[in-house]
Scaffold this motif. Structure first.
Motif, short mmCIF file in Angstrom:
data_model
loop_
_atom_site.label_atom_id
_atom_site.label_comp_id
_atom_site.label_asym_id
_atom_site.label_seq_id
_atom_site.Cartn_x
_atom_site.Cartn_y
_atom_site.Cartn_z
N LYS A 116 12.82 20.80 46.89
CA LYS A 116 12.31 19.54 47.49
C LYS A 116 11.80 19.77 48.90
O LYS A 116 11.94 18.91 49.78
N ALA A 129 12.15 16.38 51.03
CA ALA A 129 11.56 15.10 50.67
C ALA A 129 12.22 14.57 49.40
O ALA A 129 12.83 15.31 48.63
N THR A 130 12.10 13.26 49.20
CA THR A 130 12.59 12.64 47.97
C THR A 130 11.51 12.73 46.91
O THR A 130 10.40 12.23 47.10
N LEU A 131 11.82 13.36 45.79
CA LEU A 131 10.83 13.55 44.75
C LEU A 131 10.57 12.25 44.00
O LEU A 131 11.47 11.43 43.81
N PHE A 174 6.12 13.42 45.70
CA PHE A 174 7.22 13.00 46.56
C PHE A 174 6.87 11.71 47.30
O PHE A 174 5.69 11.33 47.39
#
Length: 295
Positions: A116, A129-131, A174
């Protein structure tokens, strides 16, 4: 009379083994988690060092690397061969590198979907990062997967991508800090002369950001519909990208050894073609520059 040494009873032995098993069950997830965290830290350091190497390469040559990162950067970086591959998957970072001609601070440049990790600009911007959720033909998908003709992607913001012909790859998907979804797809280079065609529909009003990276150009969009075709021309060893916009607008940026190409805004009802310089031309330019520096 000599007393024989005392031995464990079966019950005692089973008790000891039970304690060991419970301890292992408790410790194993901790060890696995620690190892995963260590790999993520190593991967982030690799990406950060590579981005610094890419910036140094740009400072020396006036362009970003277009060849394999190991070949282009090994003289600029220390750390051995392992710096060029993800410590968990063994995949080369080349698979997730976007060679741009313009240093845009808010554009994805390099990353690792397994950990990520996202890098926005050479030399800085490395972070986790938030996927975003991805469905491939209705089933859960993920960054790193290849796409073939007939495959359809549905993204978390409702945007869709259909592969009409050829092959592509999901580089990253993301959530941006601003809340919108950022997705990057790459049309793969195979040199077979076959054409790759994508049909893209980006959801309007969702702050969605989607880029299609071809060998000749990068099509970057926000809330639009378009088709992009990529083909290899064996006659002069170049790639061509045809863009046709049916709704909204697309920023088309040239790449692959063509720094003179400034971004072009292609609006609904318009089309645009970009052609890469040949690999030989780009190689000859670099060799001439290296020779000049040696002299």
């Amino acid at each position: 009379m000599r007393r024989l040494p005392r031995t464990f009873t079966l019950l005692e032995l089973l008790t000891v083994l039970g304690i060991i098993a419970v301890g292992a069950a408790i410790l194993l997830p901790v060890v696995i988690k620690a190892k995963a965290k260590s790999s993520q830290i190593t991967c982030m350091n690799n990406v950060r060092n590579l981005s610094l190497g890419i910036q140094m390469f740009y400072n020396q040559s006036g362009t970003f690397p277009h060849g394999r990162l190991k070949a282009e950067l090994q003289d600029l970086l220390s750390g051995g061969d392992e710096i060029f591959t993800c410590p968990s998957s063994g995949e080369p970072y080349d698979d997730y590198y976007v060679a741009r001609e313009h240093n845009e601070q808010d554009r994805y440049f390099l990353g690792c979907p397994r950990h990520k990790i996202i890098n926005y600009a050479p030399g800085k911007g490395t972070a986790t990062a938030t996927l975003g959720a991805v469905l491939k033909n209705g089933a859960p998908g993920e960054a790193g997967q290849n796409l073939s003709a007939g495959d359809t992607l549905q993204l978390a913001d409702g945007s869709t991508v259909t592969v009409n012909a050829g092959e592509a790859k999901i580089l990253a998907c993301f959530w941006k800090a601003s809340g919108g979804l950022y997705t990057i797809l790459r049309i793969l280079e195979d040199g077979s002369g076959s054409e790759t065609s994508l049909d893209v529909k980006v959801t309007e009003g969702a702050n969605a950001d989607l880029e299609v990276v071809t060998p000749a150009a990068i099509a970057g969009v926000v809330g639009t519909e378009f088709e992009v075709h990529s083909r290899w021309n064996p006659t002069d060893d170049t790639y061509e990208t045809d863009l046709s916009v049916s709704k909204g607008a697309v920023k088309l940026t040239g790449r692959k050894g063509t720094p003179q190409w400034e971004p072009v805004l292609v609006k609904a009802g318009e089309s645009q073609r970009k052609k890469s310089s040949s690999a030989k031309v780009h190689k000859d330019k670099k060799e001439k520059k290296d020779k000049k520096e040696d002299d």
